[in-house]
Design an enzyme around this catalytic site. Structure first.
Site, PDB file in Angstrom:
ATOM      1  N   CYS A 131      21.425 -31.935  -7.054  1.00  0.00           N
ATOM      2  CA  CYS A 131      21.338 -30.669  -7.792  1.00  0.00           C
ATOM      3  C   CYS A 131      20.093 -30.452  -8.668  1.00  0.00           C
ATOM      4  O   CYS A 131      19.494 -29.550  -8.618  1.00  0.00           O
ATOM      5  CB  CYS A 131      22.667 -30.807  -8.774  1.00  0.00           C
ATOM      6  SG  CYS A 131      22.845 -32.180  -9.618  1.00  0.00           S
ATOM      7  N   HIS A 244      22.195 -27.283 -15.600  1.00  0.00           N
ATOM      8  CA  HIS A 244      21.073 -28.462 -15.722  1.00  0.00           C
ATOM      9  C   HIS A 244      19.622 -27.614 -15.996  1.00  0.00           C
ATOM     10  O   HIS A 244      19.135 -26.566 -15.422  1.00  0.00           O
ATOM     11  CB  HIS A 244      20.631 -29.113 -14.324  1.00  0.00           C
ATOM     12  CG  HIS A 244      21.736 -30.109 -14.022  1.00  0.00           C
ATOM     13  ND1 HIS A 244      23.016 -30.453 -14.715  1.00  0.00           N
ATOM     14  CD2 HIS A 244      21.820 -30.802 -12.902  1.00  0.00           C
ATOM     15  CE1 HIS A 244      23.777 -31.208 -14.106  1.00  0.00           C
ATOM     16  NE2 HIS A 244      23.164 -31.546 -13.012  1.00  0.00           N
TER      17      HIS A 244
END
Length: 349
Positions: A131, A244
């Protein structure tokens, strides 16, 4: 193959990413005649929402892939290692979200905005990158094309959802416990995550980097197909539920001003520039949660080197960092007429 006849499986359909994959297939009106959810025997028979109803989860077995064209896997590395080869042997194209196949030379590692041409050489298993790597390379590739990146220094600030539902529950529980003057229970992480930051994601390796950090190093080079790009990373878990964030410093061969970079990124697929410090505009995890785009802000020149830039990159790790990227790969396979396995023996030799 006719789009109307496509049968798609979601392996690990009861997990957070599996459910997001189903949601993404639905939201993008993916052209499938049938979508089949799979999970472990423990979850078989349960229901997962899809479109206007529910789908019944089937048990994942080695011989369950007959008649399935594409399988989106998000059930962990050991499950992928065991079952993906059987899927490929049955003629099903696997798009795997675990780390099991990412550095396997037989498997392309793909971000559709960056290297979709790598799909042309697939042998039945395609790896979905980490990711944190995905959102970084989406932003870096257009800059690399314009000025050739020599070096990348990245520090990540990664949400607990990257660890899974148990970590989300732990952060929620610890915050409640601390507000109630209770000692927080620590189970998922080695230390308390509530109101804390842990510079430790995945296991430590012999070089004192974590596995997560080395994933970013090796995956970036493979995706960008340029071993001359040097990457170093520090990955940190922060008390955020979704999204994130990354502080990225790059050094390029050619000079790019901050204005140049903004103009390039404004035209880049999958990127949304959100950058006006004077108006306190910069990406945050709360902006990215539930969104498809990779957001870039705090674009500024590094005044310590001749050709350097600093970027702040934020994306939803469950969507673009996992489910969306996998579905985009599937869409690219359809567009390129690659929904077929040429050699079904590659992974079972």
């Amino acid at each position: 193959m006719s789009k109307e006849r496509l049968v798609v499986a979601v392996v690990g359909a009861t997990g957070a990413v599996g459910r997001e994959m189903l949601k993404t297939l639905e939201g993008r009106d993916f052209p499938a005649a049938e979508v089949i959810p799979f999970a472990s025997a423990r979850s078989a028979g349960s229901k997962v929402p899809f479109r206007d109803g529910e789908l019944t989860v089937r048990e994942l077995t080695e011989d369950c892939f007959t008649g399935i064209d594409i399988a989106l896997f998000s059930a962990g590395g050991s499950t992928s290692e065991k079952f993906a080869p059987h899927a490929a042997k049955a003629g099903c194209v696997v798009i795997d979200n675990s780390s099991a196949w990412r550095m396997d030379a037989r498997c392309p590692l793909v971000v559709p905005e960056v290297n979709p041409h790598h799909l042309e050489a697939h042998n039945g298993i395609i790896a979905n990158p980490n990711c944190s790597t995905i959102q970084m390379v989406v932003a870096l590739k257009p800059l690399h094309d314009a000025a050739r990146i020599k070096r990348v220094i990245v520090s990540t600030y990664q949400a607990v959802s990257g660890t899974g539902q148990k970590a989300i529950d732990e952060l929620d529980r610890q915050v409640r416990q601390m507000f109630n003057m209770m000692e927080p229970e620590v189970q998922v992480y080695p230390h308390r995550i509530a109101f804390n930051c842990l510079p430790h994601i995945d296991v430590f390796l012999d070089n004192d980097y974590t596995k997560e950090e080395m994933k970013m190093v090796h995956e970036t080079v493979k995706i960008m197909d340029d071993p001359s790009v040097k990457v170093t990373a520090t990955c940190v878990r922060v008390p955020v539920f979704y999204g994130h964030s990354e502080s990225v410093n790059i050094e390029t061969e050619k000079k790019l001003t901050a204005r140049d970079a903004r103009a390039i990124l404004s035209q880049a697929p999958g990127v949304q520039v959100y950058d006006n410090p004077g108006q306190k505009m910069y990406p945050m995890p709360i902006d990215a949660a539930g969104e498809d785009a990779t957001f870039v802000g705090r674009i500024r020149e590094d005044e310590t080197i001749e050709n350097g830039l600093n970027l702040w990159i934020v994306a939803d790790n469950i969507r673009k960092g996992a489910a969306l990227n996998a579905v985009q790969i599937a869409e690219e396979l359809i567009d390129r007429d690659l929904v077929a396995v040429r050699d079904t023996t590659v992974f079972l030799k």
